[in-house]
Design a protein around this motif. Structure first.
Motif, mmCIF file in Angstrom:
data_model
loop_
_atom_site.group_PDB
_atom_site.id
_atom_site.type_symbol
_atom_site.label_atom_id
_atom_site.label_comp_id
_atom_site.label_asym_id
_atom_site.label_seq_id
_atom_site.Cartn_x
_atom_site.Cartn_y
_atom_site.Cartn_z
ATOM 1 N N SER A 44 0.751 -1.181 0.045
ATOM 2 C CA SER A 44 -0.137 0.098 -0.027
ATOM 3 C C SER A 44 0.910 1.277 -0.206
ATOM 4 N N TYR A 45 2.134 1.084 0.175
ATOM 5 C CA TYR A 45 3.098 2.558 0.184
ATOM 6 C C TYR A 45 4.175 2.059 -0.391
ATOM 7 N N PRO A 46 4.053 2.120 -1.811
ATOM 8 C CA PRO A 46 5.263 1.661 -2.780
ATOM 9 C C PRO A 46 6.271 2.789 -2.719
ATOM 10 N N PHE A 47 5.838 3.933 -2.340
ATOM 11 C CA PHE A 47 6.886 5.244 -2.092
ATOM 12 C C PHE A 47 7.997 4.886 -1.341
ATOM 13 N N VAL A 48 7.644 3.932 -0.176
ATOM 14 C CA VAL A 48 8.743 3.808 0.824
ATOM 15 C C VAL A 48 9.778 2.880 0.147
ATOM 16 N N ASP A 49 11.132 3.383 0.426
ATOM 17 C CA ASP A 49 12.500 3.082 -0.405
ATOM 18 C C ASP A 49 13.073 2.026 0.390
ATOM 19 N N LEU A 50 13.015 2.373 1.687
ATOM 20 C CA LEU A 50 13.796 1.511 2.864
ATOM 21 C C LEU A 50 13.058 1.065 3.837
ATOM 22 N N ILE A 51 13.090 -0.374 4.558
ATOM 23 C CA ILE A 51 12.414 -1.097 5.533
ATOM 24 C C ILE A 51 13.451 -1.848 6.136
ATOM 25 N N PHE A 52 13.729 -1.603 7.340
ATOM 26 C CA PHE A 52 14.612 -2.373 8.192
ATOM 27 C C PHE A 52 14.105 -2.604 9.738
ATOM 28 N N GLY A 53 14.661 -3.763 10.333
ATOM 29 C CA GLY A 53 14.008 -3.761 11.625
ATOM 30 C C GLY A 53 14.841 -3.469 12.865
ATOM 31 N N THR A 54 14.589 -3.758 14.057
ATOM 32 C CA THR A 54 15.210 -3.431 15.147
ATOM 33 C C THR A 54 16.506 -3.985 15.133
ATOM 34 N N HIS A 55 16.536 -5.318 14.683
ATOM 35 C CA HIS A 55 17.877 -6.006 14.861
ATOM 36 C C HIS A 55 18.931 -5.924 13.576
ATOM 37 N N ASN A 56 18.343 -4.781 12.830
ATOM 38 C CA ASN A 56 19.106 -4.439 11.615
ATOM 39 C C ASN A 56 19.936 -3.290 11.802
ATOM 40 N N LEU A 57 19.815 -2.521 12.950
ATOM 41 C CA LEU A 57 20.267 -1.349 13.303
ATOM 42 C C LEU A 57 21.716 -1.378 12.843
ATOM 43 N N TYR A 58 22.602 -2.209 13.548
ATOM 44 C CA TYR A 58 23.942 -2.250 13.418
ATOM 45 C C TYR A 58 24.383 -2.183 11.782
ATOM 46 N N ALA A 59 23.528 -2.736 10.941
ATOM 47 C CA ALA A 59 24.050 -2.417 9.467
ATOM 48 C C ALA A 59 23.485 -1.145 8.735
ATOM 49 N N PHE A 60 22.953 -0.149 9.387
ATOM 50 C CA PHE A 60 22.335 0.991 8.918
ATOM 51 C C PHE A 60 23.360 1.773 7.749
ATOM 52 N N PRO A 61 24.646 1.836 8.105
ATOM 53 C CA PRO A 61 25.884 2.282 7.193
ATOM 54 C C PRO A 61 25.649 1.420 5.996
ATOM 55 N N GLU A 62 25.482 0.207 5.869
ATOM 56 C CA GLU A 62 25.464 -0.629 4.741
ATOM 57 C C GLU A 62 24.091 -0.550 3.932
ATOM 58 N N LEU A 63 23.130 -0.581 4.598
ATOM 59 C CA LEU A 63 21.727 -0.310 4.136
ATOM 60 C C LEU A 63 21.531 1.089 3.580
ATOM 61 N N LEU A 64 22.453 2.104 3.968
ATOM 62 C CA LEU A 64 22.218 3.504 3.562
ATOM 63 C C LEU A 64 23.178 3.685 2.223
#
Length: 480
Positions: free
Chosen positions: A137-157
């Motif tokens: 329903s929200y195709p304009f959202v580009d990035l979705i990550f969970g609480t356990h993925n916080l450590y990898a935010f630089p990579e996701l960015l």
């Protein structure tokens, strides 16, 4: 690799290796942001909106720190931003709906700014049905990550900036702790410190154990080292954070519990105040009360969620204590620290709650005398045992009880908070007040004080006479 308590936490060596790897992504992100900034003729702008608890706020400080290290400029106005992150909470249904409503606004903003990046993280993203709703329903959202993925935010960015396509990354457990990530604190003179993650209590109404995972405690030496670094950086007050700090240490082989950790943190030079939250009544020990009473650095405030005054409802909630046990804890706390401020959480309208159950809650509020209470209408959380319980309380009945509870809490709070009127207390000044000539801070008991002063006082601990209580805050004058 340790699999104790169902947590797939990597070894110290692997933790250090992953931390170094993520810092390489920070460097790569800095290069990408510099290129994009040059193309646009200005610095890229980032924005983070935080929903929920103090732990979410601490997570957002890490997100903000990574953005800063990558070369973004922070803004309070999401409409100005090139990348917006919502750090979500899912403890109550209205938090979910708030996020969905805000996304509708962001969609209209993004139509005018096609290159805008929108990201969602936090506890809502750990729920599969939520992720599916966002996906469809929200195709304009580009990035979705969970609480356990916080450590990898630089990579996701980096991936988000390079790949130009939707990225969804949701882990079910925490493999790496995010403590080594860059952090941008809201206040230079105070900071939260995560001492543990997750929760093992499984209260029947609560989604937290399912989205934050099982309990895992950080090593005490790492926590002390972090506090020492914060003190060296000018931090005077730390708040030790966990879903249930009283059970700290149960996943470690160190033989140290929360009382021992609290005592050790108080010995860090440069730290003048130590707070903590949240405490679960079933794990509040006499040892902890003794440490609090014996150390002036520990703030005279305890947030001790009771949730209900009815033994029947407490049992249905799976809280593992009864009304009398809670009252005994309050008595012990006040015997050791007569001036302590007590705050709590209370849920109204839990499934099966009768008028008699609710009256038990009202009477407990009168007996205890809370300085304040966070009151909530029960919110159905899909996947929790309470969601399947019969006798869900009708909304109009629950709402009427909620209003009655608010009135009772107001009476209690006004009486308890006013007891310091005329006394001198130390105030940690936090910020300028909107009203000229005033600044705002807090006393040890966590009560807000508005006092005469200027910006030069921010970050200082000053003696203040509490002139007038205005309900939940004081007006004061510095003692010269």
């Amino acid at each position: 690799m340790s699999e104790k308590w169902g947590i797939q936490l990597r070894s110290d060596e692997e933790q250090n290796g992953e931390a170094a790897r993520q810092m390489e992504f920070v460097d790569e992100a800095r290069g990408l942001v510099a290129e994009l900034s040059e193309q646009m003729g200005r610095q890229l702008i980032s924005h983070i909106t935080t929903f929920g608890c103090q732990m979410n706020a601490r997570d957002s400080e890490k997100l903000r720190g990574i953005f800063a290290a990558a070369g973004f400029t922070d803004t309070d106005n999401e409409d100005e931003a090139d990348i917006v992150i919502y750090n979500t909470c899912t403890v109550r249904e209205n938090a979910d709906e708030h996020v969905y409503g805000r996304l509708g606004h962001l969609n209209s903003v993004k139509r005018k700014k096609p290159g805008m990046i929108i990201g969602l993280c936090g506890c809502m993203m750990q729920e599969q049905h939520v992720v599916e709703k966002i996906r469809k329903s929200y195709p304009f959202v580009d990035l979705i990550f969970g609480t356990h993925n916080l450590y990898a935010f630089p990579e996701l960015l980096v991936r988000t900036l390079k790949e130009k396509k939707r990225i969804i990354e949701i882990l079910e457990a925490t493999p790496y702790l995010p403590e080594s990530l860059p952090t941008e604190r809201k206040y230079p003179f105070k900071s939260g410190v995560n001492i543990m993650y997750g929760c093992n209590n499984f209260c029947t109404y609560c989604i937290v154990p399912y989205v934050r995972g099982r309990e895992i405690s950080r090593k005490s030496a790492d926590i002390i080292q972090e506090c020492e670094k914060l003190a060296a950086d000018g931090v005077r007050e730390v708040m030790l954070l966990g879903q249930n700090v009283n059970s700290y240490g149960k996943t470690l082989d160190e033989g140290i519990g929360f009382a021992g950790l609290l005592d050790a943190v108080c010995k860090v030079d440069g730290i003048d105040r130590v707070r903590f939250m949240t405490s679960h009544p079933k794990d509040l020990s006499d040892e902890l009360i003794d440490v609090m009473a014996g150390n002036p650095k520990v703030c005279r405030h305890m947030h001790l969620p009771v949730q209900s005054g009815s033994d029947r409802i407490l049992k249905m909630m799976n809280r593992h204590y009864d009304r009398e046990h809670y009252r005994m804890l309050v008595e012990n706390l006040r015997h050791a620290m007569p001036d302590i401020s007590l705050t709590t959480d209370i849920i109204v309208g839990f499934p099966g709650e009768t008028e008699e159950d609710f009256e038990d809650t009202l009477s407990l509020v009168r007996e205890v005398g809370f300085d304040s209470a966070y009151t909530f209408l029960y919110s159905v959380r899909t996947g929790t045992p309470a969601a399947k319980m019969e006798n869900q309380v009708p909304y109009d009945v629950a709402h009427a009880r909620f209003d009655r509870l608010l009135a009772e809490v107001k009476v209690s709070a006004e009486k308890m908070c006013s007891r310091f009127e005329g006394q001198v207390h130390n105030v940690l000044v936090e910020e300028k007040n909107r009203q000229p000539g005033l600044v705002t801070g807090r006393i040890s008991h966590n009560l807000v004080v508005h006092l005469t002063g200027d910006e030069s006082m921010i970050g200082q601990i000053v003696p203040v006479r509490l002139i007038q209580c205005k309900g939940f805050y004081y007006l004061g004058e510095p003692v010269r």
